[in-house]
Design a protein around this motif. Structure first.
Motif, PDB file in Angstrom:
ATOM      1  N   ALA A 140       0.858  -1.154  -0.012  1.00  0.00           N
ATOM      2  CA  ALA A 140       0.053   0.006  -0.068  1.00  0.00           C
ATOM      3  C   ALA A 140       0.809   1.073   0.198  1.00  0.00           C
ATOM      4  O   ALA A 140       1.889   1.218   0.632  1.00  0.00           O
ATOM      5  CB  ALA A 140      -0.879  -0.072   1.174  1.00  0.00           C
ATOM      6  N   ARG A 141       0.421   2.317  -0.958  1.00  0.00           N
ATOM      7  CA  ARG A 141       1.247   3.472  -0.870  1.00  0.00           C
ATOM      8  C   ARG A 141       0.822   4.568   0.130  1.00  0.00           C
ATOM      9  O   ARG A 141      -0.350   4.315   0.454  1.00  0.00           O
ATOM     10  CB  ARG A 141       1.002   4.208  -2.173  1.00  0.00           C
ATOM     11  N   TYR A 142       1.853   5.248   0.401  1.00  0.00           N
ATOM     12  CA  TYR A 142       1.763   6.113   1.644  1.00  0.00           C
ATOM     13  C   TYR A 142       0.853   5.628   2.865  1.00  0.00           C
ATOM     14  O   TYR A 142       0.419   6.328   3.846  1.00  0.00           O
ATOM     15  CB  TYR A 142       0.707   7.225   1.166  1.00  0.00           C
ATOM     16  N   VAL A 143       1.309   4.290   2.985  1.00  0.00           N
ATOM     17  CA  VAL A 143       1.022   3.740   4.501  1.00  0.00           C
ATOM     18  C   VAL A 143       2.175   3.038   5.053  1.00  0.00           C
ATOM     19  O   VAL A 143       3.019   2.455   4.522  1.00  0.00           O
ATOM     20  CB  VAL A 143      -0.244   2.554   4.053  1.00  0.00           C
ATOM     21  N   ASN A 144       2.092   3.184   6.636  1.00  0.00           N
ATOM     22  CA  ASN A 144       3.028   2.491   7.318  1.00  0.00           C
ATOM     23  C   ASN A 144       2.663   1.140   7.351  1.00  0.00           C
ATOM     24  O   ASN A 144       2.315   0.902   8.425  1.00  0.00           O
ATOM     25  CB  ASN A 144       3.442   3.332   8.432  1.00  0.00           C
ATOM     26  N   ASP A 145       3.024   0.226   6.516  1.00  0.00           N
ATOM     27  CA  ASP A 145       2.322  -1.061   6.591  1.00  0.00           C
ATOM     28  C   ASP A 145       3.032  -1.937   7.717  1.00  0.00           C
ATOM     29  O   ASP A 145       2.273  -2.655   8.246  1.00  0.00           O
ATOM     30  CB  ASP A 145       3.114  -1.929   5.440  1.00  0.00           C
ATOM     31  N   ASP A 146       4.281  -1.569   8.178  1.00  0.00           N
ATOM     32  CA  ASP A 146       4.973  -2.233   9.251  1.00  0.00           C
ATOM     33  C   ASP A 146       4.762  -1.585  10.603  1.00  0.00           C
ATOM     34  O   ASP A 146       5.644  -2.097  11.587  1.00  0.00           O
ATOM     35  CB  ASP A 146       6.341  -2.752   8.891  1.00  0.00           C
TER      36      ASP A 146
END
Length: 118
Positions: free
Chosen positions: A29-35
């Motif tokens: 996902a773009r512009y998301v702090n996935d981790d």
């Protein structure tokens, strides 16, 4: 720079290959702090800090867990100009490595001309 074999994958390891992704893929996902990680000095969220290349680029123990997938189909790879294979490529002019790394991504886009209105 030439269009020859001066740019090669970092190693001959199978992890150094072209990776495929798409918008909506897990961890892409773009512009998301996935981790959910943050910069240890500033405390600011680290967003899309990984490059999709099969390696732990941000040194957090996870591989490709927070990259930015673009479009319906995306390809990424990492190449270097200082690998033994690049240096020993046979050309009329000897390749002199500069220690450069290229992180390449490619994805298709739709043009307005390809859209049809009904």
């Amino acid at each position: 720079m030439s269009s020859g074999g001066e740019w090669r994958p970092a190693t001959l390891d199978p992890v150094d290959k072209i990776y495929r992704a798409y918008d909506g893929i897990l961890n892409g996902a773009r512009y998301v702090n996935d981790d959910q990680d943050v910069d240890p000095i500033t405390g600011i969220a680290r967003i899309d800090e990984d490059f999709l290349d099969g390696r732990d680029n941000d040194l957090d123990g996870s591989i490709d867990e927070d990259f930015a997938a673009i479009g319906q189909q995306m390809f990424s790879c990492m190449m270097r100009d200082d690998t033994p294979q690049a240096i020993n490529t046979a050309f009329a002019e000897k390749h002199v490595p500069l220690g450069l790394e290229c992180q390449q991504m490619a994805w298709p886009t739709r043009s307005r001309a390809s859209r049809t209105s009904t």
